[in-house]
Design a protein around this motif. Structure first.
Motif, PDB file in Angstrom:
ATOM      1  N   TYR A 237       2.255   1.493  -3.515  1.00 38.25           N
ATOM      2  CA  TYR A 237       1.170   1.721  -4.476  1.00 38.25           C
ATOM      3  C   TYR A 237       0.793   3.198  -4.470  1.00 38.25           C
ATOM      4  O   TYR A 237       0.654   3.809  -5.529  1.00 38.25           O
ATOM      5  CB  TYR A 237      -0.048   0.849  -4.140  1.00 38.25           C
ATOM      6  N   ARG A 238       0.662   3.768  -3.267  1.00 35.10           N
ATOM      7  CA  ARG A 238       0.349   5.204  -3.171  1.00 35.10           C
ATOM      8  C   ARG A 238       1.460   6.045  -3.799  1.00 35.10           C
ATOM      9  O   ARG A 238       1.191   7.039  -4.471  1.00 35.10           O
ATOM     10  CB  ARG A 238       0.153   5.600  -1.714  1.00 35.10           C
ATOM     11  N   LYS A 239       2.689   5.656  -3.554  1.00 40.49           N
ATOM     12  CA  LYS A 239       3.832   6.410  -4.085  1.00 40.49           C
ATOM     13  C   LYS A 239       3.850   6.387  -5.616  1.00 40.49           C
ATOM     14  O   LYS A 239       4.111   7.393  -6.260  1.00 40.49           O
ATOM     15  CB  LYS A 239       5.138   5.830  -3.533  1.00 40.49           C
TER      16      LYS A 239
ATOM     17  N   ALA B 129      -4.866   2.519  -2.993  1.00 40.48           N
ATOM     18  CA  ALA B 129      -4.075   1.388  -2.501  1.00 40.48           C
ATOM     19  C   ALA B 129      -4.943   0.347  -1.805  1.00 40.48           C
ATOM     20  O   ALA B 129      -4.752  -0.855  -2.003  1.00 40.48           O
ATOM     21  CB  ALA B 129      -2.977   1.878  -1.558  1.00 40.48           C
TER      22      ALA B 129
ATOM     23  N   LYS C  62       0.823  -1.215   0.000  1.00 38.91           N
ATOM     24  CA  LYS C  62       0.000   0.000   0.000  1.00 38.91           C
ATOM     25  C   LYS C  62       0.854   1.262   0.000  1.00 38.91           C
ATOM     26  O   LYS C  62       0.533   2.239  -0.684  1.00 38.91           O
ATOM     27  CB  LYS C  62      -0.948  -0.015   1.193  1.00 38.91           C
ATOM     28  N   GLN C  63       1.941   1.243   0.752  1.00 38.20           N
ATOM     29  CA  GLN C  63       2.841   2.407   0.787  1.00 38.20           C
ATOM     30  C   GLN C  63       3.380   2.707  -0.605  1.00 38.20           C
ATOM     31  O   GLN C  63       3.346   3.855  -1.060  1.00 38.20           O
ATOM     32  CB  GLN C  63       4.003   2.131   1.744  1.00 38.20           C
TER      33      GLN C  63
ATOM     34  N   ALA D 250      -3.672   7.456  -5.294  1.00 42.97           N
ATOM     35  CA  ALA D 250      -4.721   6.886  -4.443  1.00 42.97           C
ATOM     36  C   ALA D 250      -5.091   5.469  -4.888  1.00 42.97           C
ATOM     37  O   ALA D 250      -4.631   4.983  -5.915  1.00 42.97           O
ATOM     38  CB  ALA D 250      -5.949   7.777  -4.487  1.00 42.97           C
TER      39      ALA D 250
END
Length: 74
Positions: A19-21, A27, A16-17, A25
């Motif tokens: 994916y957001r990077k 994730a 998730k970290q 949005a």
């Protein structure tokens, strides 16, 4: 059990970290919809993680070598 999944065995938090990077949005939805198994997503996240690991090595004054990159990943 572990939440590790996909080609590179990202755990949920790391997935998730990154994916957001990489994608912004979405994730939580990406994880829930099993995009974590998508090879293109896995490659993009791994590229970002490797870039961050290489930058951390450079900041520490260490060589960005295969061995050091392996240690950073593990």
């Amino acid at each position: 059990g572990s939440s590790a999944s996909g080609r590179y065995q990202f755990i949920e938090g790391t997935f998730k970290q990154y994916y957001r990077k990489v994608f912004g949005a979405g994730a939580d939805a990406a994880w829930a919809s099993n995009r974590r198994f998508d090879g293109d997503v896995q490659e993009a996240l791994m590229d970002a993680l490797m870039a961050d690991n290489a930058a951390a090595l450079r900041r520490a004054g260490a060589a960005v070598s295969n061995g050091n990159m392996y240690v950073m990943h593990v």
